[in-house]
Design an enzyme around this catalytic site. Structure first.
Site, PDB file in Angstrom:
ATOM      1  CE1 TYR A  25      -3.790  -1.926   5.319  1.00  0.00           C
ATOM      2  CE2 TYR A  25      -3.043   0.293   4.760  1.00  0.00           C
ATOM      3  CZ  TYR A  25      -3.478  -0.962   4.365  1.00  0.00           C
ATOM      4  OH  TYR A  25      -3.582  -1.248   3.031  1.00  0.00           O
ATOM      5  CB  SER A  75      -0.902   0.015   1.233  1.00  0.00           C
ATOM      6  OG  SER A  75      -1.564   1.261   1.371  1.00  0.00           O
TER       7      SER A  75
END
Length: 372
Positions: free
Chosen positions: A223, A195
């Site tokens: 995350y 990501s």
């Protein structure tokens, strides 16, 4: 004076500097706002060559990017193994896809195997079952991931923060344990769906679970740091792999995609996602960088070129299917090596596991021993 300078340089970094943070968020917002423009040259769906010679494992392939990845690889002729928690849902999808494909060619070569990334025992069981087939594995796609919104910190039964385990530790263990099959399928690839959020992440190798209190835990911290840890680990892995193994290691950004990775986000946030379709990719659009990384003929050559650089860095593919670079923090050689060592420790393997696995030797494992 020299001693003072040395002491300052050895001072432990406890977070991103404000300049690094601003640069990181600028990259995040740039991708979000301009990803559709930057990817306008890509076809949708992404065109694939015949892949009848490939066997691919795709984790988390019952929804989102993984679902589209598995379907399109299978339709191109690949043998696709859907490595998922819910095998019932996977079998239903396979039946649906077979029906939709009927009359277009040979039946799709798909199968489902159980894999729960919240259990490192499950990762070991899956690896053992697959390796026991003595079949080649050409592409491992570590696609499954979570982004659990909320301030409450959740841990797996193995004792690790859930983002860390699902997004980094479990894929790292799976990648290493499948080396016998990846070597058998050489030239082969390990593809990690990462990501752009790793640009705002920070990893403390001594506090991977973010429990020391030095940093306040939030879902964003969990995350982004897990995604950065994944990039750092695979940077070192790529550098340590001998060229003769012909195993390419890739991390990629799929872009901002409306998928089930955000299934734990508050309902109002999901509604806002749905209201801005121009900026957000569909899963079919979001899987293009994965499919590119898994099939582009130039990937091995690019990976080999990066091996000769001074700093360890694996190939990083952006959402527009172009070669890019991970964040500045991901280039931190000292931290990357410490993340590698700490990861090996947390997933219960000996520190020489990679070398021994490459030699075809068995390695002692902390997890999965009760099922042996």
């Amino acid at each position: 004076m020299k001693n003072e300078t040395a002491a300052l340089t050895k001072k432990k970094k406890e977070g991103l500097g404000w300049i690094e943070s601003i640069k990181g968020w600028a990259c995040v917002f740039h991708e979000f706002l301009f990803q559709r423009f930057m990817s306008s040259h890509l076809q949708n769906p992404f065109p694939l060559p015949p892949l009848n010679h490939l066997t691919c494992i795709v984790t988390g392939s019952t929804s989102g990017i993984g679902r589209e990845t598995a379907r399109q690889l299978a339709e191109a002729g690949a043998h696709v193994v859907m490595a998922v928690r819910n095998t019932k849902a996977a079998h239903e999808l396979i039946q649906q896809w077979q029906n939709d494909w009927s009359g277009k060619g040979l039946p799709l070569n798909l199968e489902a195997m159980e894999l729960d990334l919240l259990s490192l025992d499950s990762v070991v069981r899956f690896s053992n079952l697959w390796n026991a087939r003595l079949s080649p594995l050409h592409v491992l796609i570590n696609n499954a991931g979570i982004f659990s919104m909320g301030e409450e910190q959740k841990f797996s039964k193995d004792g690790y923060e859930q983002h860390l385990q699902v997004n980094h530790l479990a894929p790292a263990l799976l990648s290493l344990l499948l080396f016998p099959s990846l070597i058998r399928g050489s030239p082969s690839r390990i593809i990690n769906v990462n990501s752009i959020m790793h640009y705002v992440g920070f990893v403390d190798p001594d506090d991977m679970n973010v429990v020391s209190g030095k940093r306040k835990f939030t879902s964003l911290v969990g995350y982004s740091s897990s995604k950065l840890a994944q990039v750092m680990f695979n940077n070192v892995l790529s550098k340590r792999l001998p060229l003769e193994t012909r195993i390419s290691v890739v991390c990629l950004s799929p872009g901002a995609v409306l998928t089930n990775v955000a299934r734990d986000l508050p309902r109002y946030v999901q509604v806002q996602y749905a209201l801005i379709p121009y900026f957000i990719f569909s899963p079919q659009e979001g899987c293009r960088s994965t499919l590119f990384s898994a099939t582009d003929a130039q990937i091995p050559e690019h990976c080999e070129k990066l091996k000769n650089d001074d700093k360890p860095i694996c190939t990083f593919i952006s959402q527009d299917c172009k070669h890019s670079k991970p964040s500045e923090e991901a280039h931190n050689l000292e931290t990357a090596n410490r993340v590698w060592e700490k990861t090996i420790e947390l997933i219960g393997l000996p520190f020489d596991a990679l070398e021994r696995l490459l030699e075809g030797e068995e390695v002692q494992r902390r997890y999965g021993t009760q099922q042996q």
